[in-house]
Enzyme design. Structure first.
Site, PDB file in Angstrom:
ATOM      1  N   LYS A  11      45.186  40.066  44.305  1.00  0.00           N
ATOM      2  CA  LYS A  11      44.268  41.019  43.767  1.00  0.00           C
ATOM      3  C   LYS A  11      42.899  40.702  44.102  1.00  0.00           C
ATOM      4  CE  LYS A  11      47.447  43.170  40.612  1.00  0.00           C
ATOM      5  NZ  LYS A  11      48.583  42.393  40.780  1.00  0.00           N
ATOM      6  N   GLU A  33      38.561  42.793  34.138  1.00  0.00           N
ATOM      7  CA  GLU A  33      38.164  43.914  34.525  1.00  0.00           C
ATOM      8  C   GLU A  33      37.753  44.780  33.157  1.00  0.00           C
ATOM      9  OE1 GLU A  33      40.608  45.131  38.757  1.00  0.00           O
ATOM     10  OE2 GLU A  33      41.223  46.094  36.743  1.00  0.00           O
ATOM     11  N   ARG A  91      54.911  47.182  51.342  1.00  0.00           N
ATOM     12  CA  ARG A  91      56.053  47.329  51.494  1.00  0.00           C
ATOM     13  C   ARG A  91      56.390  48.785  51.287  1.00  0.00           C
ATOM     14  NH1 ARG A  91      57.311  48.436  46.362  1.00  0.00           N
ATOM     15  NH2 ARG A  91      56.225  47.197  44.783  1.00  0.00           N
ATOM     16  N   HIS A 107      54.165  49.326  32.148  1.00  0.00           N
ATOM     17  CA  HIS A 107      53.569  49.428  33.283  1.00  0.00           C
ATOM     18  C   HIS A 107      54.536  49.731  34.609  1.00  0.00           C
ATOM     19  CE1 HIS A 107      50.023  47.980  30.922  1.00  0.00           C
ATOM     20  NE2 HIS A 107      50.666  47.029  30.619  1.00  0.00           N
TER      21      HIS A 107
END
Length: 500
Positions: free
Chosen positions: A118, A202, A294, A237
């Site tokens: 990330k 974040e 993907r 999630h």
């Protein structure tokens, strides 16, 4: 140009079948691999050839890249399609496939590796001025330094594993007092799950929508986006219901997000089908989240609204063909929904419910698609993901797609295990979903196990009344009145059929 004549699908279940069907339509032979637990699986029977690659555990079979490549070499396979999960985002495996002289139907190993981190992904797309959630630009390990950064960003903050996914290595921190403990937990979980304890910080966006953009690129530098998917109905999630297009994106916002997604793909010279994920806040500000290198589980809703077969497009790109269309030639037609039908008990925190499919009958009819890998009498294995099927509906607009999905759920007959079908009905009938006014907190905000609880008293009264009517009829049919035969305002199918 590298003409593909035989594909090995390095996966199992419904996605293996889905890839094989497209390959067969293209006149391409297919090879299935399977574990000892999947010996009688549908994808094994469908393929032209099938090879057992090991024991029931994924680590003994579907994750054995060396064994899979050896099978390809033995059977003269031209290309490998990894599906999703397992080795699909493993840069090392993609590299080994290429080194063996086999085509990997997917992006380059370099793109997989870059977007798999990330932090690296954020750094790569920075030059395109992609909107980012405020936070750190590199991994952090110093707890005290991290604590200061968190205070600068402003609580609540989110600690995330750089190599993470599926909610693992992720912690929401509400205050500085619990920061140190939560960071240690995040690092520990990330190390355990991914072998990489790198984390970053974040700003926590409390109630965002999860919007993703499908992209497609060829080996000649052409990249297009295939519009968005709304993926905000999630548990732990992980997505449960997806739709395309989103109910809230304006044409201007769609174009802006689509161009950002294309730029993200350009940042890593992306080839094949991929997905760029964004968070969308209540003010319709969007922020880059990550890229999945993907095919996504929810790709059928994009296929429904564009009329494209994404697996065929992947294969054509892997052969070296130019994309067959330009961005301006693509348009949205209709609306599509997807419900992931899991062997889970929604009334028990969505815990897996493993067992045998005592009854298994798929819904049919116009506007209904079922991608699955099961049939009646088969067992849901303890070794793999508990998803049974992807149930997809398609209509001329959102309302029709919802109506068709509700009908399909009602028609889908599964007994022997608990599934997410009742949860799907609950969501699609909820005012927040119908109005489009929902976000990733839908389950937390609205759903309780009691919402799915049956009404035993009403059911008992109904059955008793019907039985009384039958007994009365048998005793003296002439005395049966219309009132006696109609026990409630809404007749059940059971009653209608029983009293014929």
């Amino acid at each position: 140009m590298n003409k593909i004549n035989k594909i090995l699908v390095a996966n199992r279940g419904e996605i293996a079948l889905r890839v094989m069907r497209s390959a067969k339509e293209m006149g391409i032979k297919t090879v299935a691999i399977y574990s000892e637990a999947d010996r009688n699986a549908l994808h094994v029977r469908f393929a032209d050839e099938a090879v057992c690659v090991g024991g029931p555990k994924s680590s003994e079979s579907y994750l054995r890249g060396d064994v899979i490549i050896k099978v390809c070499q033995d059977l003269g396979v031209d290309a490998i399609h990894p599906g999703y999960g397992f080795l699909s985002e493993n840069a090392g495996f993609a590299q080994q496939v290429q080194q063996a002289g086999i085509i990997f139907i997917g992006p380059s190993p370099e793109a997989i590796e870059l977007m798999g981190s990330k932090l690296a992904a954020k750094a790569a797309v920075a030059k395109y001025n992609i909107p980012m959630v405020p936070g750190t630009e590199e991994a952090i390990t110093d707890v005290e330094a991290a604590k200061l950064i968190a205070q600068e960003v402003g609580f609540p903050i989110l600690i995330k594993a750089s190599a993470g996914g599926g909610g693992k290595g992720m912690r929401v921190v509400e205050s500085v007092e619990v920061f140190e403990e939560q960071m240690q937990l995040a690092v520990s979980e990330a190390t355990s799950a991914f072998g990489d304890g790198s984390v970053f910080i974040e700003k926590y966006i409390g109630s965002p929508r999860h919007i993703e953009i499908q992209v497609l690129g060829d080996t000649h530098g052409n990249i297009v986006h295939l519009f968005e998917r709304e993926c905000s109905i999630q548990r732990r999630h992980q997505k449960v219901i997806e739709e395309a297009p989103s109910a809230v994106l304006t044409p201007a916002l769609r174009d802006e997000m689509g161009q950002c997604a294309v730029n993200v793909a350009k940042a890593c010279d992306y080839v094949g089908a991929g997905t760029v994920e964004f968070l969308l806040d209540e003010n319709l500000n969007f922020y880059f989240l990550e890229m999945n290198t993907r095919l996504q589980v929810e790709h059928p809703v994009t296929e429904q609204i564009t009329g494209l077969d994404l697996v065929k497009e992947q294969i054509l790109v892997a052969e070296g063909n130019l994309l067959r269309f330009k961005q301006e030639e693509l348009q949205i037609n209709g609306h599509a929904l997807e419900l992931r039908v899991y062997a889970e008990d929604p009334a028990n925190n969505f815990l897996p419910d493993i067992g045998r499919l005592e009854t298994y009958k798929r819904p049919q009819g116009l506007g209904v698609r079922v991608d699955d890998g099961f049939e009646q009498g088969m067992d849901i294995s303890i070794y793999y993901d508990p998803m049974i099927a992807k149930l997809v509906s398609f209509g001329k607009d959102r309302q029709e797609a919802i109506e068709k999905m509700l009908r399909a759920i009602d028609e889908y007959q599964i007994t022997g295990i608990e599934t997410t079908l009742p949860f799907g009905t609950y969501v699609l009938q909820h005012e927040a979903f119908v109005s489009g006014n929902f976000d990733t907190k839908f389950i937390d905000r609205y759903f309780t196990p009691e919402a799915l609880a049956k009404q035993p008293e009403e059911d008992t009264e109904e059955v008793a009344a019907v039985l009384a009517a039958i007994l009365l009829q048998n005793h003296n049919p002439k005395q049966v009145t219309a009132a006696a035969m109609t026990t409630s305002a809404t007749d059940s199918n059971w009653r209608k059929n029983r009293l014929k």
